[in-house]
Motif scaffolding. Structure first.
Motif, short mmCIF file in Angstrom:
data_model
loop_
_atom_site.label_atom_id
_atom_site.label_comp_id
_atom_site.label_asym_id
_atom_site.label_seq_id
_atom_site.Cartn_x
_atom_site.Cartn_y
_atom_site.Cartn_z
N MET A 231 0.85 -1.20 0.00
CA MET A 231 0.00 0.00 0.00
C MET A 231 0.88 1.25 0.00
N THR A 232 0.57 2.17 -0.88
CA THR A 232 1.29 3.45 -0.91
C THR A 232 0.46 4.51 -0.18
N LEU A 233 1.10 5.12 0.81
CA LEU A 233 0.46 6.17 1.61
C LEU A 233 1.10 7.49 1.26
N THR A 234 0.29 8.46 0.83
CA THR A 234 0.80 9.79 0.52
C THR A 234 0.40 10.75 1.63
N LEU A 235 1.38 11.49 2.10
CA LEU A 235 1.18 12.38 3.25
C LEU A 235 1.64 13.78 2.90
N ALA A 236 0.93 14.78 3.42
CA ALA A 236 1.33 16.17 3.26
C ALA A 236 1.33 16.86 4.61
N THR A 237 2.21 17.83 4.77
CA THR A 237 2.24 18.66 5.97
C THR A 237 2.20 20.12 5.56
N TRP A 238 1.45 20.93 6.31
CA TRP A 238 1.21 22.32 5.90
C TRP A 238 0.90 23.17 7.12
N ASN A 239 1.70 24.19 7.34
CA ASN A 239 1.33 25.22 8.31
C ASN A 239 0.30 26.11 7.62
N ILE A 240 -0.93 26.02 8.09
CA ILE A 240 -2.05 26.65 7.39
C ILE A 240 -2.34 28.07 7.86
N ASN A 241 -1.82 28.44 9.04
CA ASN A 241 -1.99 29.81 9.55
C ASN A 241 -3.47 30.20 9.62
N SER A 242 -4.24 29.38 10.35
CA SER A 242 -5.68 29.52 10.61
C SER A 242 -6.50 28.63 9.67
N VAL A 243 -6.92 27.50 10.22
CA VAL A 243 -7.67 26.53 9.42
C VAL A 243 -9.07 27.03 9.08
N ARG A 244 -9.64 27.86 9.94
CA ARG A 244 -10.97 28.38 9.62
C ARG A 244 -10.90 29.46 8.55
N LEU A 245 -9.92 30.35 8.66
CA LEU A 245 -9.75 31.41 7.66
C LEU A 245 -9.41 30.82 6.30
N ARG A 246 -8.64 29.74 6.31
CA ARG A 246 -8.14 29.19 5.05
C ARG A 246 -8.76 27.84 4.71
N GLU A 247 -9.95 27.59 5.23
CA GLU A 247 -10.66 26.37 4.87
C GLU A 247 -10.77 26.18 3.35
N PRO A 248 -11.04 27.24 2.57
CA PRO A 248 -11.16 27.03 1.12
C PRO A 248 -9.90 26.45 0.47
N ILE A 249 -8.72 26.88 0.92
CA ILE A 249 -7.53 26.35 0.26
C ILE A 249 -7.13 24.98 0.83
N VAL A 250 -7.57 24.67 2.05
CA VAL A 250 -7.39 23.30 2.53
C VAL A 250 -8.22 22.36 1.65
N CYS A 251 -9.46 22.75 1.39
CA CYS A 251 -10.32 21.94 0.53
C CYS A 251 -9.76 21.84 -0.89
N LYS A 252 -9.20 22.95 -1.38
CA LYS A 252 -8.59 22.94 -2.72
C LYS A 252 -7.45 21.92 -2.77
N LEU A 253 -6.61 21.90 -1.74
CA LEU A 253 -5.51 20.95 -1.70
C LEU A 253 -6.03 19.51 -1.67
N LEU A 254 -7.04 19.25 -0.83
CA LEU A 254 -7.58 17.90 -0.72
C LEU A 254 -8.20 17.45 -2.04
N GLN A 255 -8.89 18.37 -2.71
CA GLN A 255 -9.53 18.03 -3.99
C GLN A 255 -8.51 17.80 -5.09
N GLU A 256 -7.53 18.67 -5.19
CA GLU A 256 -6.61 18.65 -6.34
C GLU A 256 -5.44 17.69 -6.16
N GLU A 257 -4.99 17.52 -4.92
CA GLU A 257 -3.80 16.71 -4.69
C GLU A 257 -4.13 15.36 -4.04
#
Length: 262
Positions: free
Chosen positions: A1-27
C-alpha cells in the motif's frame, strides 16, 4: 500500500478552509497534517473535509494560537500528545493508523526575533522544547513512525536563500541547527525530503513582507517530513507544492509531500 502524506502550516484553518479543501480536492493526499490551526478542536470545519473523503481527525487546539491536526482518509487512533517545555501550548499530536504507523505532527515554537535566550524568552523556550524532544526520543526510540510539521528551523545551507545573511537570524542560527540535529540523531530519524531531493535550494516558507514573494524568492525550508530508521527506505516522491503559496488568501507556508510504501 502506498500512503501519501502532506504537511502544511495553514496559519488559521478556519480562515483558510477554502484552500485546505482545494488541496484535498486537487492533490488528494491520504493524510494531511496541519499546524498553526488557531482554533479550538470543536471549531475546526470538519464537515467540508468529511465531504471530500477525510472523515477522520486527531487534533489539539486552542483559541487564536498554535494548534495541530491530522486529517485522514483512513481510521486513525489518537495516541496522545506531549507538552514539551511545559508551555501549555497545542503543539503536538500523534495518531496511529491501522497498519501500525504512528504519525507525529509538530509545531515547534518560532523563537521570537532575537537569537539570545538572555534577552528573548521565546528563543529559550524554543531551545528547551527541542531539548525535551531529544530527551524523549532517546528514552523512547521511535519505530514505524513518521514525524512531520513546521519545525521552524532550516538546517542546511541550501535550505535558505542566503546562508551567510541568515546565520544570525532565528530559524537558521547554528545553535538551533545543532539542537534540531540532536533531535534527529536521538530518534535515528531520516530527513525524507532531502533524501529524495539531495541537492539545490529548497524552500517551504516565504515571508508575507515581500512585495512579490515569488520574484524575490527569499525562502526557507521550515517544514519537514522525517521517517524512523525502520521505514526510511519506504519513503519516496517528495515534493513541495510551491504554487500553493500563490493561492487566494494563502498561508506563508507551502505544503510538503512524501509517499511511503507500507
Amino acid at each position: 500500500m502506498t500512503l501519501t502524506l502532506a504537511t502544511w502550516n495553514i496559519n488559521s484553518v478556519r480562515l483558510r478552509e477554502p484552500i485546505v479543501c482545494k488541496l484535498l480536492q486537487e492533490e488528494g493526499p491520504d493524510i494531511l497534517c496541519l499546524q498553526e490551526c488557531k482554533s479550538p478542536v470543536e471549531k475546526i470545519p470538519t464537515d467540508g473535509f468529511t465531504e471530500l473523503g477525510y472523515p477522520y481527525m486527531v487534533a489539539r487546539g486552542q483559541k487564536g494560537y498554535n494548534g495541530v491536526a491530522i486529517l485522514s482518509r483512513f481510521p486513525i487512533e489518537d495516541v496522545g500528545d506531549k507538552d514539551f517545555a511545559r508551555l501549555g501550548h497545542a503543539r503536538h499530536v500523534a495518531g496511529r493508523l491501522e497498519n501500525g504507523v504512528t504519525i507525529h505532527n509538530f509545531y515547534v515554537p518560532a523563537g521570537g526575533d532575537v537569537p539570545d535566550r538572555e534577552v528573548n524568552a521565546k528563543f529559550g523556550q524554543k531551545l528547551d522544547y527541542l531539548t525535551e524532544m531529544r530527551d524523549w526520543m532517546r528514552g523512547d526510540k521511535p519505530q514505524k513512525s513518521i514525524l512531520v510539521g513546521d519545525l521552524n528551523i532550516a538546517p542546511r545551507e541550501d535550505d535558505v536563500w542566503s546562508h551567510k545573511q541568515l546565520l544570525k537570524v532565528v530559524s537558521h542560527t547554528p545553535v538551533e541547527v545543532e539542537h534540531l540535529g540532536q533531535v534527529m540523531e536521538a530518534g535515528d530519524w531520516s530527513d525524507v525530503t532531502r533524501a529524495d531531493i539531495p541537492d539545490g535550494q529548497l524552500y517551504s516558507w516565504w515571508s508575507y513582507r515581500a512585495r512579490d514573494w515569488d520574484a524575490a524568492d527569499k525562502g526557507r525550508r521550515l517544514d519537514h517530513i522525517w521517517a524512523s530508521s525502520d521505514i526510511r527506505n519506504a519513503a519516496h516522491s517528495s515534493r513541495i507544492l510551491r504554487s500553493a503559496r500563490g493561492w487566494e488568501k494563502p498561508s506563508d507556508h507551502a505544503p510538503v509531500f512524501a509517499s511511503f510504501d507500507l
